[in-house]
Design a protein around this motif. Structure first.
Motif, mmCIF file in Angstrom:
data_model
loop_
_atom_site.group_PDB
_atom_site.id
_atom_site.type_symbol
_atom_site.label_atom_id
_atom_site.label_comp_id
_atom_site.label_asym_id
_atom_site.label_seq_id
_atom_site.Cartn_x
_atom_site.Cartn_y
_atom_site.Cartn_z
ATOM 1 N N TYR A 49 0.635 -1.500 0.183
ATOM 2 C CA TYR A 49 -0.175 -0.322 0.278
ATOM 3 C C TYR A 49 0.620 1.201 0.335
ATOM 4 N N LYS A 50 2.155 1.145 1.067
ATOM 5 C CA LYS A 50 3.049 2.030 0.985
ATOM 6 C C LYS A 50 3.612 2.843 -0.412
ATOM 7 N N MET A 51 3.814 1.386 -1.095
ATOM 8 C CA MET A 51 4.333 1.662 -2.487
ATOM 9 C C MET A 51 2.915 1.873 -3.718
ATOM 10 N N TYR A 52 1.687 1.673 -3.449
ATOM 11 C CA TYR A 52 1.261 1.979 -4.330
ATOM 12 C C TYR A 52 1.169 3.341 -3.805
ATOM 13 N N GLU A 53 0.959 4.223 -3.247
ATOM 14 C CA GLU A 53 0.361 5.280 -2.646
ATOM 15 C C GLU A 53 1.022 6.445 -3.530
ATOM 16 N N GLN A 54 2.865 6.765 -4.005
ATOM 17 C CA GLN A 54 3.142 7.489 -4.930
ATOM 18 C C GLN A 54 2.591 7.717 -6.308
ATOM 19 N N LYS A 114 -7.372 -5.874 -22.001
ATOM 20 C CA LYS A 114 -6.438 -5.397 -21.447
ATOM 21 C C LYS A 114 -5.873 -6.188 -21.695
ATOM 22 N N LYS A 115 -4.510 -5.792 -21.343
ATOM 23 C CA LYS A 115 -3.068 -6.630 -21.604
ATOM 24 C C LYS A 115 -2.115 -5.894 -20.743
ATOM 25 N N PRO A 116 -1.379 -6.976 -20.318
ATOM 26 C CA PRO A 116 -0.650 -6.250 -19.361
ATOM 27 C C PRO A 116 0.235 -4.893 -19.856
ATOM 28 N N ILE A 117 0.776 -4.020 -18.052
ATOM 29 C CA ILE A 117 0.962 -2.449 -18.456
ATOM 30 C C ILE A 117 2.811 -3.171 -19.133
ATOM 31 N N GLN A 118 3.697 -2.213 -20.237
ATOM 32 C CA GLN A 118 4.514 -2.583 -20.484
ATOM 33 C C GLN A 118 6.200 -1.573 -19.546
ATOM 34 N N SER A 119 5.416 -0.654 -18.606
ATOM 35 C CA SER A 119 6.160 0.292 -18.478
ATOM 36 C C SER A 119 5.626 0.962 -16.962
ATOM 37 N N VAL A 120 6.425 1.552 -16.427
ATOM 38 C CA VAL A 120 5.122 1.903 -14.541
ATOM 39 C C VAL A 120 4.839 3.056 -14.427
ATOM 40 N N SER A 121 5.114 3.983 -15.877
ATOM 41 C CA SER A 121 4.396 4.798 -16.492
ATOM 42 C C SER A 121 2.676 4.798 -16.801
ATOM 43 N N GLU A 122 2.311 3.421 -16.865
ATOM 44 C CA GLU A 122 0.831 2.999 -17.288
ATOM 45 C C GLU A 122 0.391 2.694 -16.332
ATOM 46 N N ILE A 123 1.033 2.417 -14.810
ATOM 47 C CA ILE A 123 0.373 2.086 -13.967
ATOM 48 C C ILE A 123 -0.764 3.232 -13.571
ATOM 49 N N SER A 124 -1.954 2.169 -13.367
ATOM 50 C CA SER A 124 -3.150 3.828 -13.107
ATOM 51 C C SER A 124 -4.142 3.041 -12.117
ATOM 52 N N ASP A 125 -5.491 3.841 -12.164
ATOM 53 C CA ASP A 125 -6.313 3.400 -10.511
ATOM 54 C C ASP A 125 -6.002 2.466 -10.540
ATOM 55 N N GLU A 126 -7.138 1.767 -11.834
ATOM 56 C CA GLU A 126 -7.475 0.474 -12.310
ATOM 57 C C GLU A 126 -6.749 -0.407 -11.401
ATOM 58 N N ASN A 127 -5.448 -0.746 -12.290
ATOM 59 C CA ASN A 127 -4.300 -0.955 -11.747
ATOM 60 C C ASN A 127 -4.277 -1.732 -10.284
ATOM 61 N N ILE A 128 -4.180 -0.152 -9.978
ATOM 62 C CA ILE A 128 -3.963 -0.225 -8.311
ATOM 63 C C ILE A 128 -5.245 -0.829 -7.314
ATOM 64 N N SER A 129 -5.765 -0.384 -7.969
ATOM 65 C CA SER A 129 -7.848 -0.942 -7.034
ATOM 66 C C SER A 129 -8.427 -2.741 -7.471
ATOM 67 N N GLY A 130 -7.226 -2.916 -8.148
ATOM 68 C CA GLY A 130 -6.749 -4.322 -8.741
ATOM 69 C C GLY A 130 -5.860 -5.081 -7.644
ATOM 70 N N LEU A 131 -5.183 -4.194 -7.101
ATOM 71 C CA LEU A 131 -4.023 -5.012 -6.793
ATOM 72 C C LEU A 131 -4.059 -5.292 -5.323
ATOM 73 N N MET A 132 -5.190 -3.752 -4.480
ATOM 74 C CA MET A 132 -5.565 -4.169 -3.319
ATOM 75 C C MET A 132 -6.387 -4.854 -2.851
ATOM 76 N N LEU A 133 -7.640 -4.984 -3.933
ATOM 77 C CA LEU A 133 -8.518 -5.847 -3.989
ATOM 78 C C LEU A 133 -7.611 -7.226 -3.574
ATOM 79 N N GLY A 134 -6.474 -8.049 -4.650
ATOM 80 C CA GLY A 134 -6.086 -8.937 -4.635
ATOM 81 C C GLY A 134 -5.977 -9.395 -3.436
#
Length: 209
Positions: A49-54, A114-134
């Motif tokens: 969660y701390k890593m996702y925050e930024q 959907k497909k896997p992201i290719q760089s950190v710059s593509e990380i979105s709230d959708e990605n992060i919320s999915g990781l949080m849920l998992g």
């Protein structure tokens, strides 16, 4: 008389009853491995969660993340204290309350594949919320399984009481995803839904003697 009998039994078979042990030693070996695993699991969610925050953009999701981080930090401290003392912790576990409504949006709409992201710059709230849920869903399953293996009554109760809270946290993140269109919920046709929901009949109760 009962204590004398217990002491005699312990001397005869080399075993110990929990009531004759210090509370901080009242742990089974398997339980300690499980306790380390589940406490490490809580710590792992907090670290992620701390890593996702930024990377968060949506303030609503950031608020959920911060509320869950605060709740899990308190739970982490309670579990560590319970493990080390074997006694009732100085603070009781709380109930996690969502701040959003329980309304779920049903139905599907066309979205881009959907497909896997290719760089950190593509990380979105959708990605992060999915990781949080998992992660909170995985921790809920781990807590439920671990609570069944614990012998210390205090640590077992703290772990078991945490399962409903983690379920509620999971639902909180799901609702956010659902409202954003990230997590769509299909439904069966009315006839099929009726067939499924009416597939059981109540059983007669058996009176207790």
């Amino acid at each position: 008389m009962q204590n004398e009998q217990n002491n005699y039994m312990e001397q005869q078979n080399g075993k110990k009853l929990s009531e004759s042990m210090p509370a901080n030693k009242s742990h089974g070996g398997h339980e300690l491995y499980d306790a380390h695993e589940v406490i490490s699991g809580v710590m792992g969610v907090l670290d992620h969660y701390k890593m996702y925050e930024q990377h968060l953009q949506d303030q609503a999701l950031k608020k959920i993340l911060n509320r869950q981080s605060s709740f899990l930090t308190e739970l982490y401290n309670i579990m560590v204290e319970s493990l080390q003392t074997g006694e009732k912790p100085s603070k009781s576990t709380h109930i996690y309350h969502m701040e959003q409504s329980n309304n779920v949006m049903y139905g599907l709409e066309t979205t881009q594949p959907k497909k896997p992201i290719q760089s950190v710059s593509e990380i979105s709230d959708e990605n992060i919320s999915g990781l949080m849920l998992g992660q909170v869903k995985g921790l809920a399953s781990l807590m439920a399984m671990t609570a069944l293996e614990m012998t210390n009554p205090v640590l077992r109760r703290v772990t078991a009481d945490s399962v409903p809270n983690l379920i509620e946290m999971s639902f909180d993140v799901f609702l956010y995803q659902n409202k954003q269109g990230y997590y769509q919920v299909p439904q069966l046709a009315d006839q099929e839904m009726t067939h499924m929901t009416e597939g059981f009949a109540t059983a007669p109760t058996i009176p207790l003697n």
